[in-house]
Write a protein that holds these residues in place. Structure first.
Motif, PDB file in Angstrom:
ATOM      1  N   LEU A 256       0.820  -1.217   0.000  1.00 15.27           N
ATOM      2  CA  LEU A 256       0.000   0.000   0.000  1.00 15.27           C
ATOM      3  C   LEU A 256       0.847   1.258   0.000  1.00 15.27           C
ATOM      4  CD1 LEU A 256      -2.695  -1.079   2.641  1.00 15.27           C
ATOM      5  CD2 LEU A 256      -2.742  -1.365   0.140  1.00 15.27           C
ATOM      6  N   ALA A 257       2.116   1.130   0.436  1.00 19.58           N
ATOM      7  CA  ALA A 257       3.082   2.233   0.428  1.00 19.58           C
ATOM      8  C   ALA A 257       2.572   3.462   1.166  1.00 19.58           C
ATOM      9  CB  ALA A 257       3.452   2.603  -1.011  1.00 19.58           C
ATOM     10  N   ASP A 258       1.841   3.229   2.254  1.00 17.22           N
ATOM     11  CA  ASP A 258       1.306   4.353   3.032  1.00 17.22           C
ATOM     12  C   ASP A 258       1.667   4.263   4.516  1.00 17.22           C
ATOM     13  OD1 ASP A 258      -0.235   2.243   3.853  1.00 17.22           O
ATOM     14  OD2 ASP A 258      -2.176   3.127   3.311  1.00 17.22           O
ATOM     15  N   GLY A 259       2.619   3.373   4.820  1.00 19.77           N
ATOM     16  CA  GLY A 259       3.035   3.224   6.206  1.00 19.77           C
ATOM     17  C   GLY A 259       2.145   2.323   7.033  1.00 19.77           C
ATOM     18  N   SER A 260       1.158   1.669   6.415  1.00 19.90           N
ATOM     19  CA  SER A 260       0.222   0.875   7.213  1.00 19.90           C
ATOM     20  C   SER A 260       0.819  -0.428   7.719  1.00 19.90           C
ATOM     21  CB  SER A 260      -1.063   0.593   6.436  1.00 19.90           C
ATOM     22  OG  SER A 260      -0.812  -0.143   5.266  1.00 19.90           O
ATOM     23  N   GLU A 261       2.035  -0.805   7.242  1.00 25.73           N
ATOM     24  CA  GLU A 261       2.687  -1.946   7.875  1.00 25.73           C
ATOM     25  C   GLU A 261       3.081  -1.620   9.308  1.00 25.73           C
ATOM     26  OE1 GLU A 261       6.161  -0.648   5.072  1.00 25.73           O
ATOM     27  OE2 GLU A 261       4.055  -0.082   5.360  1.00 25.73           O
ATOM     28  N   TYR A 262       3.024  -0.336   9.682  1.00 28.21           N
ATOM     29  CA  TYR A 262       3.343   0.055  11.053  1.00 28.21           C
ATOM     30  C   TYR A 262       2.089   0.257  11.908  1.00 28.21           C
ATOM     31  CZ  TYR A 262       7.848   0.586   8.920  1.00 28.21           C
ATOM     32  OH  TYR A 262       9.006   0.332   8.216  1.00 28.21           O
ATOM     33  N   THR A 263       0.933  -0.122  11.359  1.00 29.50           N
ATOM     34  CA  THR A 263      -0.307  -0.083  12.133  1.00 29.50           C
ATOM     35  C   THR A 263      -1.068  -1.403  12.048  1.00 29.50           C
ATOM     36  OG1 THR A 263      -1.698   0.741  10.307  1.00 29.50           O
ATOM     37  CG2 THR A 263      -0.532   2.394  11.644  1.00 29.50           C
ATOM     38  N   GLY A 264      -0.967  -2.068  10.914  1.00 32.48           N
ATOM     39  CA  GLY A 264      -1.733  -3.293  10.695  1.00 32.48           C
ATOM     40  C   GLY A 264      -3.206  -3.050  10.475  1.00 32.48           C
ATOM     41  N   ALA A 265      -3.578  -1.807  10.267  1.00 30.63           N
ATOM     42  CA  ALA A 265      -5.001  -1.455  10.110  1.00 30.63           C
ATOM     43  C   ALA A 265      -5.432  -1.645   8.659  1.00 30.63           C
ATOM     44  CB  ALA A 265      -5.226  -0.004  10.561  1.00 30.63           C
ATOM     45  N   TYR A 266      -5.486  -2.904   8.233  1.00 32.65           N
ATOM     46  CA  TYR A 266      -5.829  -3.207   6.845  1.00 32.65           C
ATOM     47  C   TYR A 266      -7.326  -3.439   6.634  1.00 32.65           C
ATOM     48  CZ  TYR A 266      -0.918  -4.977   6.945  1.00 32.65           C
ATOM     49  OH  TYR A 266       0.418  -5.155   7.111  1.00 32.65           O
ATOM     50  N   GLY A 267      -7.969  -3.977   7.663  1.00 30.38           N
ATOM     51  CA  GLY A 267      -9.351  -4.403   7.475  1.00 30.38           C
ATOM     52  C   GLY A 267      -9.473  -5.648   6.624  1.00 30.38           C
ATOM     53  N   ARG A 268      -8.451  -6.527   6.665  1.00 34.08           N
ATOM     54  CA  ARG A 268      -8.455  -7.768   5.876  1.00 34.08           C
ATOM     55  C   ARG A 268      -8.550  -8.978   6.800  1.00 34.08           C
ATOM     56  NH1 ARG A 268      -9.771  -6.003   0.945  1.00 34.08           N
ATOM     57  NH2 ARG A 268      -8.348  -4.382   0.210  1.00 34.08           N
ATOM     58  N   THR A 269      -9.249  -9.999   6.339  1.00 39.54           N
ATOM     59  CA  THR A 269      -9.388 -11.222   7.119  1.00 39.54           C
ATOM     60  C   THR A 269      -8.180 -12.124   6.899  1.00 39.54           C
ATOM     61  OG1 THR A 269     -10.489 -12.443   5.348  1.00 39.54           O
ATOM     62  CG2 THR A 269     -11.888 -11.103   6.804  1.00 39.54           C
ATOM     63  N   VAL A 270      -8.088 -13.171   7.720  1.00 40.21           N
ATOM     64  CA  VAL A 270      -7.025 -14.155   7.541  1.00 40.21           C
ATOM     65  C   VAL A 270      -7.093 -14.766   6.146  1.00 40.21           C
ATOM     66  CG1 VAL A 270      -6.184 -16.419   8.302  1.00 40.21           C
ATOM     67  CG2 VAL A 270      -6.790 -14.685  10.000  1.00 40.21           C
ATOM     68  N   ASP A 271      -8.284 -15.156   5.710  1.00 43.04           N
ATOM     69  CA  ASP A 271      -8.417 -15.781   4.394  1.00 43.04           C
ATOM     70  C   ASP A 271      -8.021 -14.824   3.275  1.00 43.04           C
ATOM     71  OD1 ASP A 271      -9.214 -18.182   5.454  1.00 43.04           O
ATOM     72  OD2 ASP A 271     -11.359 -17.839   5.152  1.00 43.04           O
ATOM     73  N   GLU A 272      -8.405 -13.563   3.392  1.00 33.43           N
ATOM     74  CA  GLU A 272      -8.036 -12.578   2.364  1.00 33.43           C
ATOM     75  C   GLU A 272      -6.529 -12.387   2.309  1.00 33.43           C
ATOM     76  OE1 GLU A 272     -12.006  -9.709   2.290  1.00 33.43           O
ATOM     77  OE2 GLU A 272     -10.427  -9.355   3.766  1.00 33.43           O
ATOM     78  N   LEU A 273      -5.899 -12.343   3.462  1.00 33.28           N
ATOM     79  CA  LEU A 273      -4.448 -12.164   3.490  1.00 33.28           C
ATOM     80  C   LEU A 273      -3.729 -13.421   3.004  1.00 33.28           C
ATOM     81  CD1 LEU A 273      -4.125 -10.196   6.834  1.00 33.28           C
ATOM     82  CD2 LEU A 273      -3.622  -9.329   4.536  1.00 33.28           C
ATOM     83  N   ARG A 274      -4.253 -14.595   3.292  1.00 34.17           N
ATOM     84  CA  ARG A 274      -3.663 -15.822   2.750  1.00 34.17           C
ATOM     85  C   ARG A 274      -3.690 -15.795   1.225  1.00 34.17           C
ATOM     86  NH1 ARG A 274      -5.325 -21.452   5.572  1.00 34.17           N
ATOM     87  NH2 ARG A 274      -3.796 -22.069   3.981  1.00 34.17           N
TER      88      ARG A 274
END
Length: 301
Positions: free
Chosen positions: A122-140
């Motif tokens: 996403l290139a917006d720094g959200s790896e430092y919050t984890g606020a993706y709104g994605r489920t485990v299945d979506e991330l898998r």
């Protein structure tokens, strides 16, 4: 048993430092959303030379330039599926070439294929919050094709990096189960917890349940977080070796894409971290070859 796993059992192994920030210090423009992935596509020799610089400094693991390479991220920049597959394979090959350039063999230095979190794309720094709104299945589903492509490139180890939430740890560990390549899982933390606020020991317990995962720990965090993270790793009961590679201590401002503050001394802590269970020790953002050389002098006897 792979030579990497065998070496891990013997004693500390020195990782490299921040690849993207080293390239930036060489004058390359790293301001795009693709970060070092842009050079992977446009100037791969620059990446090979940077890997070589870390090997020459004493690193024995090169972490590839694939951190920000994803099918969705590159598609947004106009690249197709085949381009992404080629870029992922090339990232591993460039690190291998650098190892050869440095005169090191496959049984004394290793290539770790970098797998960044969903937020990196996403290139917006959200790896430092984890606020993706994605489920485990979506991330898998999102991680699966990149993990498969990198596994096919046959690195020595997969480096799962900067994971900010338990949901994403669960997704990635599920995908690693049965992949057939050794992996480490490294989360990013603040105030003793994952950036999303989850318990660190819970993340390490998930990692310990997957046979392919051979180490777990933290990266891209302040040095002050390391001792507590290693304690949490021990408390998780999984018995995994630790991996630690903090950033320089400077602060990254995602919106401005700029750094502020002063650097910490990594090498001064390396011996204590090794005594606390770390077997992979290096640096992340803004930690360069000089600091990695100092870490190597502390750990390699």
């Amino acid at each position: 048993m792979s030579s990497f796993v065998a070496a891990l059992a013997v004693g500390p192994i020195v990782l490299d430092g921040g690849l993207g920030t080293l390239l930036e210090s060489h004058g390359h423009d790293m301001s795009s959303s693709l970060w070092s992935a842009r050079l992977l596509l446009e100037d791969p020799d620059a990446i090979r030379r940077a890997h070589r610089e870390y090997f020459d400094a004493g690193a024995r693991v090169a972490i590839t330039s694939s951190y920000q390479v994803s099918h969705t991220g590159l598609a947004a920049a106009g690249f197709d599926h085949a381009d992404v597959e080629r870029a992922l394979h090339r990232s591993v090959e460039l690190a291998r070439q650098a190892r050869e350039d440095a005169g090191l063999g496959a049984d004394e230095a290793w290539v770790a294929a970098s797998v960044g979190p969903y937020g990196a794309a996403l290139a917006d720094g959200s790896e430092y919050t984890g606020a993706y709104g994605r489920t485990v299945d979506e991330l898998r589903e999102w991680h699966r094709p990149r993990l498969a492509a990198l596994a096919a490139a046959a690195p020595d180890v997969l480096a799962i990096e900067t994971v900010p939430s338990l949901v994403e740890v669960e997704a990635i560990t599920a995908e690693l189960d049965g992949i057939g390549i050794p992996a480490w899982v490294s989360v990013t933390v603040a105030d003793g917890r994952l950036r999303a606020g989850d318990d660190l020991a819970d993340a390490f317990a998930l990692a310990a349940g997957v046979p392919e995962i051979v180490a777990a720990g933290v990266n891209c965090c302040d040095t002050a977080e390391i001792t507590g993270a290693l304690a949490a790793l021990r408390a998780s009961g999984g018995g995994l070796p630790g991996v630690v590679y903090p950033n320089s201590g400077e602060l990254w401002h995602a919106q401005e894409r700029a750094w502020s503050g002063s650097a910490s001394e990594i090498a001064a802590h390396a011996g204590d971290w090794a005594a606390g269970g770390a077997r992979l020790v290096g640096g992340c953002c803004r930690v360069g070859p000089d600091q990695i050389s100092a870490v190597a002098r502390r750990l390699v006897r």
